[in-house]
Structures are given as structure tokens and as C-alpha cells.
Design a protein around this motif. Structure first.
Motif, PDB file in Angstrom:
ATOM      1  N   PHE A 141      -4.105   8.867   1.555  1.00 28.13           N
ATOM      2  CA  PHE A 141      -4.128   7.453   1.178  1.00 28.13           C
ATOM      3  C   PHE A 141      -2.883   6.730   1.674  1.00 28.13           C
ATOM      4  O   PHE A 141      -2.952   5.669   2.295  1.00 28.13           O
ATOM      5  CB  PHE A 141      -4.229   7.355  -0.352  1.00 28.13           C
ATOM      6  CG  PHE A 141      -3.959   5.974  -0.906  1.00 28.13           C
ATOM      7  CD1 PHE A 141      -4.964   5.019  -0.952  1.00 28.13           C
ATOM      8  CD2 PHE A 141      -2.695   5.637  -1.392  1.00 28.13           C
ATOM      9  CE1 PHE A 141      -4.718   3.748  -1.470  1.00 28.13           C
ATOM     10  CE2 PHE A 141      -2.443   4.382  -1.912  1.00 28.13           C
ATOM     11  CZ  PHE A 141      -3.461   3.436  -1.947  1.00 28.13           C
ATOM     12  N   TRP A 170       0.840  -1.195   0.000  1.00 26.73           N
ATOM     13  CA  TRP A 170       0.000   0.000   0.000  1.00 26.73           C
ATOM     14  C   TRP A 170       0.880   1.251   0.000  1.00 26.73           C
ATOM     15  O   TRP A 170       0.661   2.189  -0.776  1.00 26.73           O
ATOM     16  CB  TRP A 170      -0.900  -0.043   1.234  1.00 26.73           C
ATOM     17  CG  TRP A 170      -1.946   1.037   1.328  1.00 26.73           C
ATOM     18  CD1 TRP A 170      -1.834   2.350   0.953  1.00 26.73           C
ATOM     19  CD2 TRP A 170      -3.267   0.896   1.856  1.00 26.73           C
ATOM     20  NE1 TRP A 170      -2.986   3.025   1.219  1.00 26.73           N
ATOM     21  CE2 TRP A 170      -3.888   2.165   1.762  1.00 26.73           C
ATOM     22  CE3 TRP A 170      -3.970  -0.162   2.405  1.00 26.73           C
ATOM     23  CZ2 TRP A 170      -5.191   2.387   2.220  1.00 26.73           C
ATOM     24  CZ3 TRP A 170      -5.270   0.076   2.849  1.00 26.73           C
ATOM     25  CH2 TRP A 170      -5.871   1.322   2.756  1.00 26.73           C
ATOM     26  N   GLY A 227       1.446   4.236  -2.806  1.00 22.10           N
ATOM     27  CA  GLY A 227       1.287   5.637  -2.441  1.00 22.10           C
ATOM     28  C   GLY A 227       2.422   6.497  -2.965  1.00 22.10           C
ATOM     29  O   GLY A 227       2.199   7.569  -3.530  1.00 22.10           O
TER      30      GLY A 227
END
Length: 395
Positions: free
Chosen positions: A111, A88, A92
Motif C-alpha cells: 500500500f 498516502w 502508510g
């Protein structure tokens, strides 16, 4: 006998993988961290906007980190969660490098911060577990992050100078995906307690109350508040200051590894020194050394001064990093250590960043980078005094 040998073999193999993981994870950060605020200013952001970006990340982390950390540590498949978080975060960074407006950056930062804010606590938990099982110090693992940083940062400076910031963001993306992959070679037991679901968890309010009633931890908390708030401007804008003084991106990347070069021997030495003088003395020493470094740049503001201070600063950073973990580990119960670490590294630091980052950005716009060093020196003076006044009886 064969079983014992096999266990030791696997333990040593996991130690090697943990070191390789820190090499990739922290080393890959070298592709972007020294240049992040330079990237923002290249997009035309003011100091206030840069501070707001940092503050936004801190706000998200403040709320997300405790939830993510607790979820991961209580799950028997915690390693898989960490791999997903790393992926993740890698995505990003990839997306940040492809934005060109302030609003778009803020959206992606939100995010990414959902993942990034929890990584430090989970990684340190794993590293401490591996180090204890193999009877090694935490520094013997953490030092490989410095090795990775030393190798990557000069490369990133060249890449960004010739190919643009996009190359740096691509580098950290690839590095973190690789780090997530090799985590599969470390056993699940190092990421969570197998009996965690059956053990009573200390309540957050109870943990905070115990910190407030423990003069040593309270003094440390005050020190973190003082340095976190008053040193925030230097942390954000020192590389921008170097650029303003005429340093090229290649020179800035070289400045970024000076501290890490010194960290290589001193991270290992710190493990030994910690046993001799204790974490409290080592922390005071680290803070006092950093006070002198900030004062030097304030008095003699130049590229040369910053380069010298960065080089010497590797000693202080090594002492600080090892004593930080050691101080909390020594003065908390095993069941509380993870929670207190998260409170200090995420919650407390996040609260400070929320307030300090926009203020530091505004101060940079008004008074310039040099006087931010006066604020930082004041913060480290307060921190050193706080630790001295709350020192344990053996110090």
C-alpha cells in the motif's frame, strides 16, 4: 520595474518554501529510516524476511513509479497530486507501526510503496526547477534535508528508546502531512511543464536505446547496478550490525546524523565543485571514497570504525548526490532528463532491489554482517572502474 521586483520576491519566497519542504520531508524520514530494519528484527523477522520486505517494496515501485510520475508531471495540477501522494505515504508509515505479523507488514508495504516510490523523482524535478529560476544550485535546497535529518534522528532515538517504535512512525506521519501542507506555497509551474500536453514525449524504448548508445550513461548505469546489488546488504543491515556490536538505539541514532553533519557544508561546496571538475569526476571521487569506507569496516569491524566512516561518508554522499543529478542533466536533452532520472532512480534501482534484497538477507543469515562489507567494497571497485573506462574525453 515593480513587476520584476515582485517576481524576484516570489521566487525567493518559493526557494525558502522548497528548502523548508526538504527539511520536513527528509528530516521526518529520520524518525524511522535508521530503525526500520531494527523494528522488523524486533518482530522476530529473519534476514530473509527483511530482504523480502525490501524486495516487495521494490517490485511495487518498479511498476507504480513510472505510471505515477508520468501522470503527475503531465497534469497541470501536479502539485495537488504530490500532496496526495505524501499524505498516502504518511498514512502508510502510521499503519506499519501498528502491525505485528509478517503478512500484515507485507500488505501495508505494498500500500505504502504505491506512493513512496515516486516521491524522489517528483521532488527532485521541483527542486531543480526552483533552483534554476533563482539561479541557485540544487545542493542549496537539498542540504536542508540534511539539516532536518540532523535535528530529528537524535530525537527519534530517544523517543524509540523510551516510548517504542510507534513514536517514530507517528513522527514521520506528522512530518509528511506538514510537508504536504506547505507545498501549497510553491507555484504549479515547478511541478510540471505548462506545455507538457502539447510536447512530444520521448518513448521509453527510445530513451533506453539512447542510454545504451551513450557510453557515459551506460557506464553510469553499470556503476549503479554494481553498487546497488553488492552494497544492498550493508544498506539493509548496518544498523542491525551496530546493534549486534552492542550499540544502543540512542547511539545508533547518533551514528545516523554523523554523515549529515558533514553534508551541511559539503552539499553547498559540491555545487561549486561540480562547476569546476564536472559531474563525472565528482562521481568517480564519491565512489572511490565509499570503496575505502566499506574496506575500513571490513578490516576493522567495530562501533568506532563505523562511526568514523559514517562521519567521513558525508563528504562522499554529498558528492554522489549532487553529481548524480548533474551527470544525468548534462548528458541528456531537457525533454529526456525527467524520464532518464526516473529510469535510473526508480526502475534500475527497483530491479536491483528485487533481486538483491532477498539474497543479501540470506547472506546476512549465513555469513553475518561483516562480510557484507566485502561485497560492498567489490561493488564500488567495479563502479569506479566502469566510470573510468567510459569517461568523457574532457576527463
Amino acid at each position: 520595474m515593480i513587476s520584476i521586483f515582485r517576481n524576484k520576491y516570489f521566487q525567493q519566497a518559493e526557494l525558502l518554501v522548497a528548502r523548508s519542504y526538504y527539511f520536513l520531508y527528509m528530516g521526518s524520514w529520520g524518525f524511522v529510516l535508521p530503525f526500520m530494519n531494527l523494528y522488523f528484527t524486533s518482530l522476530g523477522f529473519s534476514g530473509k524476511q527483511v530482504g523480502f520486505v525490501t524486495s516487495t517494496a521494490a517490485v511495487v515501485g518498479l511498476f507504480a513509479a513510472p505510471i505515477v510520475v508520468n501522470t503527475v508531471k503531465r497534469n497541470p495540477r501536479a502539485r495537488t497530486y504530490l500532496q496526495l501522494i505524501l499524505t498516502w505515504g504518511a498514512i502508510g508509515y502510521f499503519l506499519i507501526g501498528r502491525q505485528g505479523t509478517f503478512l500484515a507488514i507485507i500488505v501495508v508495504i505494498i500500500f505504502q510503496s504505491l506512493a513512496n516510490s515516486s516521491l524522489s523523482s517528483i521532488n527532485d524535478t521541483m527542486a531543480i526547477s526552483v533552483a534554476r529560476e533563482t539561479e541557485r544550485g540544487y545542493g542549496s535546497i537539498r542540504v536542508w534535508g540534511s539539516v532536518g535529518w540532523i535535528l530529528v534522528v537524535p530525537i527519534s532515538g530517544w523517543l524509540i528508546e523510551h516510548l517504542g517504535y510507534q513514536a517514530g512512525f507517528n513522527g514521520v506521519t506528522i512530518g509528511w502531512l506538514s510537508a504536504a501542507l506547505i507545498l501549497s506555497l510553491i507555484g504549479y509551474r515547478h511541478f510540471t511543464n505548462p506545455n507538457a500536453t502539447n510536447q512530444a514525449k520521448p518513448a521509453l524504448r527510445e530513451t533506453v536505446s539512447q542510454i545504451l548508445s551513450n557510453r557515459i550513461l551506460l557506464g553510469f548505469a553499470i556503476a549503479i547496478l554494481a553498487t546497488g546489488f553488492l552494497n544492498n546488504g550493508v544498506q539493509q543491515f548496518e544498523n542491525v550490525f551496530l546493534s549486534d556490536l552492542g550499540a544502543s538505539k540512542q547511539l545508533i541514532s547518533f551514528a545516523g546524523i554523523l554523515s549529515a553533519i558533514v553534508e551541511l557544508p559539503f552539499m553547498l561546496l559540491s555545487d561549486k565543485l561540480l562547476k569546476k571538475i564536472g559531474p563525472h569526476r565528482m562521481m568517480m571521487l564519491a565512489l572511490a571514497m565509499t570503496l575505502l569506507q566499506r574496506s575500513a569496516v571490513l578490516i576493522w569491524p567495530s562501533i568506532v570504525t563505523i562511526m568514523i566512516v559514517r562521519f567521513i561518508g558525508g563528504i562522499a554522499f554529498s558528492f554522489y548526490t549532487i553529481s548524480y543529478i548533474g551527470l544525468i542533466s548534462r548528458y541528456t536533452k531537457p525533454a529526456e532528463t525527467g524520464t532518464v532520472l526516473a529510469l535510473f532512480t526508480v526502475t534500475l534501482a527497483g530491479l536491483v532491489n528485487i533481486v538483491a534484497s532477498p539474497i543479501a538477507g540470506a547472506m546476512y543469515d549465513i555469513i553475518g554482517a561483516r562480510w557484507l562489507y566485502a561485497c560492498a567494497a567489490t561493488g564500488y571497485a567495479i563502479a569506479t572502474a566502469s566510470l573510468w573506462l567510459t569517461r568523457p574525453a574532457e576527463v
